[in-house]
Design an enzyme around this catalytic site. Sequence first.
Site: not given
Length: 505
Positions: A49, A77, A82-83, A328, A469
């Site tokens: 961000a 983070n 995970g890319g 999830r 986030e």
Amino acid sequence: MTFTRRTFMETTCALSAGLVFGSVAHASTKVPEKWDETCSLLVIGTGFAGLGAALESHYLGMKDILVLDKMPSAGGNSIINGGAIAAAGTDMQEKAGIKDNADLLYSDILKAGGGLAHKELARRIADESVSNYKWLRDEVGVKFKAVTYHGGHSVPRSHAVMENTGAGFINPMLAKCKEFGIKIQLRTIVDDLIVNDKGCVVGVKARVNHRFNRPDSGKVVYIRATKGVLIASGGFSQNVKMRTSHDPRLTDAFGSTNHPGATGEMIQEAQALGANTIHMDWIQLGPWTSPDENGFGLAPLAVESMVGYGPMINPTTSKRFIKETGNRKVRADAIVSLGKPAIIYTCEANMMNKVVGKNMKPEQFETALKNGVIRKFDDLKSLADFYKLDYATLEKENEKFNGYMKAMKDPEFDCMFFKDAVLNTKGPFYAIRLWPRVHHTMGGLEINEKAQVLDVKGNPIAGLYAAGEATGGVHGMVRLGTVAVADCIIFGRIAARTANGWAGC
């Protein structure tokens, strides 16, 4: 300097116009008689961000952009994720024969969010996902290599980068910032947001040369921001006191995938000014982490590409217990309810076709094998013996799962299957133990679709923006994999556009 997941963790582990004017915020620090520094947009955070906002600000023609981070290395983070990024309707999907569009992504976000996602925010992500993907590729220089599937999505739409970590985004973004002369200042912690007598956020009180493991360290400075302040500092997964305030179950017995600096103090600073927070008790656990490694680790890179290609097993019953391709929350809650780690496995053909070289680099795969995170077994009997499963029961479960894969229909748990899947009839098999960790705090500061922070009455706080986030409302109760990367960058860029149009006060 080029940052990687390894260098990041080694460093941090060592530290143990036409806009609404807005409401009046209440300052905890008065405007100083003299500012030590003046910038245009002040960005707090060097993740997706923050860097997205900084670069967008530059492309808009803004000068003297300043990006602060309390940590000794950039990326937060974001650099260890995970890319991959979600985008619906790209050229890569078309080439792979995947039919997708913004409406389907929007629908998936709302469905996973349990009706709690703010529709106007989810809509922005869906509508701008493709243009954002192109911006990253064409303007920033991010290199994509494959489209992969993550649980909860209707189709594969997670675009993986060459590095298979967030460094594949962050390093090109940092390189562009350096090229453009955007100042990134590390080891600078923000203590207070400064508000003038008109109620506008006009700068910050910070400390330079801060040491993360020494909370009171650093020299106080006052930084003026003529275009306002963007909070892009992430969530609070590592702040046990803060997270248990909202969900008492998430004690220090649960580890976290996050970097040490995910402590949420900027959310609290904004709250002190009257900012509203939402969805704070929706804290996501990652269902793909392994108890055989620490932090985010390597297991998630394999697991999310294994779902639908192999069964997930309850070690007590030796049977399946949940929809492997569920979102999830569904999977994490089910694993936690077992009281012990679950096991997922698939055959070598699926592992090599869908994981290695796609969502996981070969060297990452070899490291995971060497460290015992991924284990290889010649046959199903060897797998059962190692994990102390009942072989006869497991064999029947495996046969049933293969039947469901062949029929492309799961009458038990409604698992989603894929046409390129190979039946798990013969070894070698690869298996991973699963135990959830605190991964993403769904709640945070409430924003509108212009990325302006709202107060408790729903009015924008002039000069204060948030993205990533640190915000809530974007995803609802469950965040779909790789949608957060899109969320962070898209709303970071939106915040820059909003700030660019603000004349100050």
